[in-house]
Design a protein around this motif. Structure first.
Motif, PDB file in Angstrom:
ATOM      1  N   SER A  43       4.386  10.468  -5.954  1.00 27.20           N
ATOM      2  CA  SER A  43       4.920   9.342  -6.042  1.00 27.20           C
ATOM      3  C   SER A  43       5.867   8.968  -4.872  1.00 27.20           C
ATOM      4  O   SER A  43       6.986   9.304  -5.040  1.00 27.20           O
ATOM      5  CB  SER A  43       5.492   9.044  -7.360  1.00 27.20           C
ATOM      6  N   PRO A  44       5.334   8.500  -3.723  1.00 22.57           N
ATOM      7  CA  PRO A  44       6.276   8.168  -2.599  1.00 22.57           C
ATOM      8  C   PRO A  44       7.173   7.112  -2.989  1.00 22.57           C
ATOM      9  O   PRO A  44       7.200   6.440  -3.677  1.00 22.57           O
ATOM     10  CB  PRO A  44       5.080   7.634  -1.647  1.00 22.57           C
ATOM     11  N   PHE A  45       8.676   7.410  -2.518  1.00 20.15           N
ATOM     12  CA  PHE A  45       9.551   6.525  -2.686  1.00 20.15           C
ATOM     13  C   PHE A  45       9.388   5.312  -1.729  1.00 20.15           C
ATOM     14  O   PHE A  45       9.707   4.031  -2.364  1.00 20.15           O
ATOM     15  CB  PHE A  45      10.882   7.024  -2.088  1.00 20.15           C
ATOM     16  N   SER A  46       8.736   5.412  -0.838  1.00 16.38           N
ATOM     17  CA  SER A  46       8.341   4.065   0.033  1.00 16.38           C
ATOM     18  C   SER A  46       7.076   4.084   0.492  1.00 16.38           C
ATOM     19  O   SER A  46       6.281   5.605   0.793  1.00 16.38           O
ATOM     20  CB  SER A  46       9.238   4.086   1.345  1.00 16.38           C
ATOM     21  N   ARG A  47       6.331   3.328   0.814  1.00 14.24           N
ATOM     22  CA  ARG A  47       4.979   3.388   1.350  1.00 14.24           C
ATOM     23  C   ARG A  47       4.742   2.684   2.424  1.00 14.24           C
ATOM     24  O   ARG A  47       5.426   1.483   3.020  1.00 14.24           O
ATOM     25  CB  ARG A  47       3.943   2.277   0.274  1.00 14.24           C
ATOM     26  N   ALA A  48       4.332   3.641   3.487  1.00 14.90           N
ATOM     27  CA  ALA A  48       4.082   2.947   4.867  1.00 14.90           C
ATOM     28  C   ALA A  48       3.049   1.757   5.038  1.00 14.90           C
ATOM     29  O   ALA A  48       3.192   0.915   5.900  1.00 14.90           O
ATOM     30  CB  ALA A  48       3.680   4.148   5.883  1.00 14.90           C
ATOM     31  N   LYS A  49       2.069   1.702   4.175  1.00 13.51           N
ATOM     32  CA  LYS A  49       1.160   0.673   4.195  1.00 13.51           C
ATOM     33  C   LYS A  49       0.945   0.173   2.813  1.00 13.51           C
ATOM     34  O   LYS A  49       1.088   0.835   1.682  1.00 13.51           O
ATOM     35  CB  LYS A  49      -0.134   1.213   4.707  1.00 13.51           C
ATOM     36  N   ALA A  50       1.153  -1.300   2.664  1.00 14.52           N
ATOM     37  CA  ALA A  50       0.829  -1.652   1.285  1.00 14.52           C
ATOM     38  C   ALA A  50      -0.539  -1.801   1.205  1.00 14.52           C
ATOM     39  O   ALA A  50      -1.591  -1.809   2.122  1.00 14.52           O
ATOM     40  CB  ALA A  50       1.302  -3.274   1.542  1.00 14.52           C
ATOM     41  N   GLU A  55      -1.401   5.935  -0.764  1.00 17.41           N
ATOM     42  CA  GLU A  55      -0.217   5.960  -1.029  1.00 17.41           C
ATOM     43  C   GLU A  55       0.309   5.574  -2.414  1.00 17.41           C
ATOM     44  O   GLU A  55       1.364   5.293  -2.865  1.00 17.41           O
ATOM     45  CB  GLU A  55       0.750   5.300  -0.241  1.00 17.41           C
ATOM     46  N   GLN A  56      -0.747   5.520  -3.092  1.00 14.68           N
ATOM     47  CA  GLN A  56      -0.619   5.406  -4.902  1.00 14.68           C
ATOM     48  C   GLN A  56      -0.327   6.692  -5.459  1.00 14.68           C
ATOM     49  O   GLN A  56      -0.458   7.796  -5.013  1.00 14.68           O
ATOM     50  CB  GLN A  56      -1.761   4.576  -5.348  1.00 14.68           C
ATOM     51  N   ASP A  57       0.387   6.716  -6.739  1.00 15.66           N
ATOM     52  CA  ASP A  57       0.750   7.832  -7.642  1.00 15.66           C
ATOM     53  C   ASP A  57      -0.551   8.357  -8.047  1.00 15.66           C
ATOM     54  O   ASP A  57      -1.583   7.888  -8.108  1.00 15.66           O
ATOM     55  CB  ASP A  57       1.188   7.444  -8.598  1.00 15.66           C
TER      56      ASP A  57
END
Length: 80
Positions: A43-50, A55-57
């Motif tokens: 579960s990333p704290f910040s996502r480089a790409k929306a 980058e989802q959990d």
């Protein structure tokens, strides 16, 4: 109290504890140990790409010789 970890893998709910070779997470723990040791997920704290699936959990699961990457909402815990 026994803990059973169930997951929906490609539309089928399975008891992960039924496969003695099953592992979950980056540490490759057995389903019961994974649950007992805080059930870690990616579960990333910040996502480089929306707006991307990358980058989802998620949780890595190795079940019956196949690797899966699933969202944690597809895991259920049963205590008996």
């Amino acid at each position: 109290m026994a803990v059973q970890v169930h997951a929906c893998l490609i539309g089928n709910w399975v008891n992960l504890n039924d496969d003695p070779e099953c592992t979950i997470g980056e540490n490759h723990a057995s389903p019961s140990i994974w649950w007992e040791e805080s059930a870690k997920i990616y579960s990333p704290f910040s996502r480089a790409k929306a707006h991307t699936m990358y980058e989802q959990d998620y949780v890595h699961i190795h079940y019956k010789g196949v690797d899966y990457r699933i969202h944690p909402m597809f895991i259920q815990i049963v205590k008996s």
